[in-house]
Design an enzyme around this catalytic site. Structure first.
Site, PDB file in Angstrom:
ATOM      1  N   GLY A   1      14.157 140.239 115.196  1.00 41.58           N
ATOM      2  CA  GLY A   1      13.518 141.530 115.016  1.00 41.58           C
ATOM      3  C   GLY A   1      11.922 141.216 114.837  1.00 41.58           C
ATOM      4  O   GLY A   1      11.164 141.782 114.029  1.00 41.58           O
TER       5      GLY A   1
ATOM      6  N   ASP B   1      13.746 140.268 120.056  1.00 40.84           N
ATOM      7  CA  ASP B   1      13.734 141.714 119.728  1.00 40.84           C
ATOM      8  C   ASP B   1      14.083 142.530 120.960  1.00 40.84           C
ATOM      9  O   ASP B   1      14.234 141.779 122.140  1.00 40.84           O
ATOM     10  CB  ASP B   1      12.289 142.066 118.950  1.00 40.84           C
TER      11      ASP B   1
ATOM     12  N   ARG C   1      17.180 153.634 100.641  1.00 44.83           N
ATOM     13  CA  ARG C   1      17.608 152.231 101.524  1.00 44.83           C
ATOM     14  C   ARG C   1      19.069 152.751 101.889  1.00 44.83           C
ATOM     15  O   ARG C   1      19.314 152.212 102.968  1.00 44.83           O
ATOM     16  CB  ARG C   1      17.469 151.081 100.548  1.00 44.83           C
TER      17      ARG C   1
ATOM     18  N   ASP D   1      10.404 141.837  95.264  1.00 43.97           N
ATOM     19  CA  ASP D   1      10.856 142.443  93.940  1.00 43.97           C
ATOM     20  C   ASP D   1      10.210 141.209  92.894  1.00 43.97           C
ATOM     21  O   ASP D   1       9.588 141.618  91.737  1.00 43.97           O
ATOM     22  CB  ASP D   1      12.018 142.472  93.597  1.00 43.97           C
TER      23      ASP D   1
ATOM     24  N   ARG E   1       6.242 141.471  93.103  1.00 41.47           N
ATOM     25  CA  ARG E   1       5.795 142.842  92.703  1.00 41.47           C
ATOM     26  C   ARG E   1       5.707 142.665  91.177  1.00 41.47           C
ATOM     27  O   ARG E   1       4.777 143.091  90.695  1.00 41.47           O
ATOM     28  CB  ARG E   1       6.667 144.134  92.958  1.00 41.47           C
TER      29      ARG E   1
ATOM     30  N   HIS F   1      18.666 144.771  95.324  1.00 43.17           N
ATOM     31  CA  HIS F   1      17.341 144.930  96.078  1.00 43.17           C
ATOM     32  C   HIS F   1      17.071 146.491  96.289  1.00 43.17           C
ATOM     33  O   HIS F   1      16.572 146.916  97.605  1.00 43.17           O
ATOM     34  CB  HIS F   1      17.348 144.096  97.196  1.00 43.17           C
TER      35      HIS F   1
ATOM     36  N   MET G   1       6.343 142.497 102.425  1.00 43.19           N
ATOM     37  CA  MET G   1       7.623 141.970 102.750  1.00 43.19           C
ATOM     38  C   MET G   1       7.570 140.578 103.613  1.00 43.19           C
ATOM     39  O   MET G   1       8.296 139.652 103.491  1.00 43.19           O
ATOM     40  CB  MET G   1       8.529 143.051 103.373  1.00 43.19           C
TER      41      MET G   1
END
Length: 331
Positions: free
Chosen positions: A8, A34, A88, A151, A154, A178, A229
Site C-alpha cells: 500500500g 500497490d 473504523r 495512540d 498522541r 485501536h 500515522m
C-alpha cells in the site's frame, strides 16, 4: 541484507512511511507494492542518498510475489481511508478483503517475516492476518503486530499540552485496541510522573481515544491521519529492526498482538481482559520478535471502568475478524 516491504506504498500513509523507511540505515532493500503508482514512488525515493535499494511493484507479472520474497519486515498500510462520519468499523468490509489477499501472499512468499498491520480496523485486521497464516500453517504469534503507536504518540503530545513536559520525553502506556473506547490510556502510569485532576483525565482520555476524528474533520473529507500515522508506523518498524537486526535489548512498545505470543505474560493479560485472544499491552521485543508481554500493572478506578467498557467491543471486533476468514459466508 535486510529487506523491508510496504504494502500500500502509494497511498496517503504509504508514501511518507516509505520515505521514512528509506532513511533507516538498517534497511538495505525497500520493496514498494500497490495497485497503482508504486514504481513512480520507488523511482522518486531511489534518488535519496541512503544505501537502501528501492523497487516498486504492481499486481501484474507476479508483483506481489516479487515484492514479498525474502522480506524481513512487512508493513501494511493498504486500504481505503476513513471519511467524515465513517467509523473504523465501517471500513471493515473493504479493508478486510484487501488484508486477506495480502496475508495470503505473505503466507505463500514470506511466511517468516515480521508483519506490522496498520490497515484499519486494526482490532479486526490483525485477527484476519493471523487466521490466514493459520490456514497455511505458518502463523507465528511472536511476529504479527497491530501498530497502535499513533495512540502512544498522541498521548504523549496531548498530555504534554497540559503537563508542559517535553512531549519527546513523555511515555504513556496505551492498552486495549485501536479504535474509540477500546483505546485505554493509562495516565496513572505516565512517565515522567504527573498528577492530573479528574476533569483533565477524562478530557485527555476522550481526546486520545477520538484523536483521529480531529484529523478527519480538519481534512474535510480529504482523508484521515496519514503523516502522523506514517511517523508512528516508522517508529514501531524501527523498534522491530533495532531488536531483530541490531540485537538491542530492553525495547518496550505497546502493540496489539495475539496473547499466545507469550505463555506467561500473555496468560496474565488474558485473565485480566476476560479471555480476549488479542489485546494491546506493553511488549518487550527481542531477536525473535515478542520476548515478553508485560502485565497491565495497577490501574486506577477510572481506568478499570475504561477496561470494562472496552472488553465487549474488542470481543466483537476480534470475532468479526476471525469470522471473516473462518465463515466468509456471513459477509
Amino acid at each position: 541484507m535486510v529487506k523491508a516491504v510496504v504494502l500500500g506504498a502509494a497511498g496517503g500513509i504509504g508514501q511518507p512511511l516509505s520515505l521514512l523507511l528509506k532513511l533507516n540505515d538498517a534497511i538495505t532493500e525497500l520493496a514498494l507494492y500497490d495497485i497503482v503508482n508504486s514504481p513512480g514512488v520507488a523511482a522518486d525515493l531511489s534518488h535519496i542518498n541512503t544505501p537502501a535499494k528501492v523497487t516498486g511493484y504492481l499486481p501484474p507479472n507476479d508483483g506481489l510475489k516479487n515484492a514479498l520474497t525474502n522480506a524481513h519486515l512487512i508493513v501494511i498500510p493498504a486500504g481505503v481511508p476513513r471519511k467524515p462520519g465513517m467509523s473504523r468499523d465501517d471500513l471493515f468490509k473493504i479493508n478486510a478483503g484487501i488484508v486477506r489477499d495480502l496475508a495470503t501472499g505473505i503466507a505463500n512468499y514470506s511466511p517468516d517475516a515480521y508483519v506490522l498491520v496498520i490497515s484499519n480496523p486494526v482490532n479486526s485486521t490483525v485477527p484476519i492476518i493471523a487466521e490466514v497464516l493459520k490456514k497455511h500453517g505458518v502463523f507465528n504469534a511472536k511476529k504479527v503486530f497491530g501498530v497502535t503507536t499513533l495512540d502512544i504518540v498522541r498521548a504523549s503530545t496531548f498530555t504534554s499540552s497540559v503537563s508542559r513536559a517535553d512531549p519527546r520525553e513523555v511515555r504513556v502506556p496505551v492498552v486495549g485496541g485501536h479504535s474509540g473506547v477500546t483505546i485505554i490510556p493509562l495516565l496513572s502510569q505516565i512517565s515522567p510522573p504527573h498528577t492530573f485532576n479528574q476533569e483533565e483525565i477524562e478530557s485527555l482520555t476522550k481526546r486520545i481515544q477520538f484523536g483521529g476524528d480531529e484529523v478527519v474533520k480538519a481534512k474535510d473529507g480529504a482523508g484521515s491521519a496519514t503523516l502522523s500515522m506514517a511517523q508512528a508506523g516508522a517508529r514501531f518498524a524501527t523498534s522491530i529492526l533495532n531488536a531483530t537486526v541490531k540485537g538491542e535489548s530492553g525495547i518496550v512498545e505497546p502493540s496489539y498482538v495475539c496473547l499466545d505470543a507469550d505463555g506467561v505474560g500473555g496468560k496474565q493479560v488474558r485473565i485480566a481482559v476476560n479471555g480476549l485472544s488479542y489485546f494491546s499491552s506493553n511488549i518487550e521485543l527481542g531477536k525473535n520478535g515478542i520476548e515478553k508481554i508485560h502485565p497491565l500493572g495497577d490501574l486506577s478506578e477510572y481506568e478499570n471502568k475504561l477496561l470494562e467498557a472496552a472488553i465487549p467491543e474488542l470481543r466483537t471486533n476480534i470475532n468479526k475478524g476471525v469470522s471473516f476468514i473462518t465463515d466468509e459466508s456471513k459477509f
